[in-house]
Design a protein around this motif. Structure first.
Motif, short mmCIF file in Angstrom:
data_model
loop_
_atom_site.label_atom_id
_atom_site.label_comp_id
_atom_site.label_asym_id
_atom_site.label_seq_id
_atom_site.Cartn_x
_atom_site.Cartn_y
_atom_site.Cartn_z
N SER A 16 0.61 -1.18 0.00
CA SER A 16 -0.13 0.06 -0.04
C SER A 16 0.82 1.20 -0.10
CB SER A 16 -0.86 0.14 1.25
OG SER A 16 -1.83 -1.25 1.35
N ARG A 18 0.27 5.85 0.20
CA ARG A 18 -0.70 6.91 0.37
C ARG A 18 0.00 8.01 -0.25
NH1 ARG A 18 -3.17 10.29 5.22
NH2 ARG A 18 -1.18 11.11 5.48
N TYR A 59 -14.20 6.51 -9.59
CA TYR A 59 -12.98 5.96 -9.45
C TYR A 59 -13.30 5.40 -11.10
CZ TYR A 59 -12.53 6.38 -4.65
OH TYR A 59 -12.53 6.70 -3.40
N VAL A 63 -9.32 0.54 -10.29
CA VAL A 63 -8.81 0.88 -8.96
C VAL A 63 -10.14 0.75 -7.92
CG1 VAL A 63 -7.23 2.14 -9.98
CG2 VAL A 63 -9.13 3.19 -9.14
N ARG A 66 -9.65 -0.96 -4.40
CA ARG A 66 -8.44 -0.78 -3.86
C ARG A 66 -8.10 0.74 -3.75
NH1 ARG A 66 -4.45 -2.12 -7.23
NH2 ARG A 66 -5.56 -1.38 -9.25
N PHE A 67 -8.42 1.63 -4.27
CA PHE A 67 -7.96 2.85 -3.90
C PHE A 67 -9.14 3.83 -3.35
CE2 PHE A 67 -4.62 3.35 -7.88
CZ PHE A 67 -3.95 2.11 -7.39
N LEU A 80 -4.61 10.01 -1.73
CA LEU A 80 -5.02 8.78 -2.66
C LEU A 80 -4.43 7.94 -1.88
CD1 LEU A 80 -6.78 7.87 -4.85
CD2 LEU A 80 -4.40 7.72 -6.29
N MET A 82 -3.79 3.75 -1.98
CA MET A 82 -3.48 2.87 -2.76
C MET A 82 -3.46 1.55 -2.12
SD MET A 82 -1.88 5.04 -5.76
CE MET A 82 -0.21 4.86 -4.85
N LEU A 85 -1.72 -2.89 -4.29
CA LEU A 85 -1.00 -2.47 -5.66
C LEU A 85 -0.58 -3.47 -6.51
CD1 LEU A 85 0.95 0.54 -3.92
CD2 LEU A 85 -0.67 0.69 -5.94
N ASP A 89 -0.18 -0.82 -12.12
CA ASP A 89 -0.23 0.59 -11.18
C ASP A 89 0.81 1.53 -11.36
OD1 ASP A 89 -2.24 -1.26 -8.62
OD2 ASP A 89 -3.36 0.11 -10.40
N TYR A 93 1.87 9.52 -10.99
CA TYR A 93 0.39 10.21 -10.60
C TYR A 93 0.40 11.64 -10.38
CZ TYR A 93 -1.00 5.34 -9.91
OH TYR A 93 -1.47 4.03 -9.96
#
Length: 125
Positions: A16, A18, A59, A63, A66-67, A80, A82, A85, A89, A93
Motif C-alpha cells: 500500500s 498513500r 473511480y 482501481v 483498492r484505491f 489517494l 492505494m 497495488l 499501477d 501520478y
C-alpha cells in the motif's frame, strides 16, 4: 492554486501507499480535485475524483475497491490511499484541480486546469 504531490515510491505487489497533494496559493476547497496517472508509453488517464466537500467520489474501474480518494480542506490537502497495488499501477501520478462549468458535472469529465508535478509509483513483483 499550485499543487505539489508526494508519497510515491517503489513497492512490491500487494503493498500500500498513500499519495498526498498539497495546495498553495489558494484554498483547495474551491476546487474539484482528482488524481490522474500516466504509465510508460501510455496516455494519461483519470484515476479518481472528489467533489468540493468530499461527498461525491468517482473511480476508474481498475482501481475500484483498492484505491480511496479523500480530502482535508482544512489542511488544503488531497489524498489517494492505494491498497493491494498491482504491476499495472506503475505510473506517474498527478493531482489536479478544476472548477466545473455547471452545477451538474461528472468528476472524470471536468477540464482540470491546475496540475501538480507528479509523483512516481513503481510496483515490482
Amino acid at each position: 492554486v499550485q499543487l505539489q504531490a508526494s508519497g510515491g515510491g517503489v513497492v512490491q505487489a500487494g503493498d500500500s501507499l498513500r499519495l498526498s497533494c498539497v495546495g498553495y496559493g489558494d484554498a483547495v476547497s474551491g476546487y474539484v480535485m482528482a488524481w490522474f496517472r500516466q504509465a510508460p508509453g501510455k496516455e494519461r488517464e483519470f484515476v479518481s475524483g472528489i467533489s468540493f466537500r468530499g461527498d461525491s467520489t468517482d473511480y476508474t474501474d481498475s482501481v475500484k475497491g483498492r484505491f480511496a480518494i479523500s480530502r482535508d480542506n482544512a489542511k488544503n490537502t488531497l489524498y489517494l490511499r492505494m491498497n493491494n497495488l498491482q504491476l499495472e499501477d506503475t505510473a506517474v501520478y498527478y493531482c489536479a484541480a478544476g472548477r466545473p462549468s455547471s452545477v451538474f458535472y461528472e468528476l472524470r469529465s471536468i477540464k482540470y486546469r491546475r496540475w501538480g508535478q507528479g509523483t512516481l509509483v513503481t510496483v515490482s513483483s
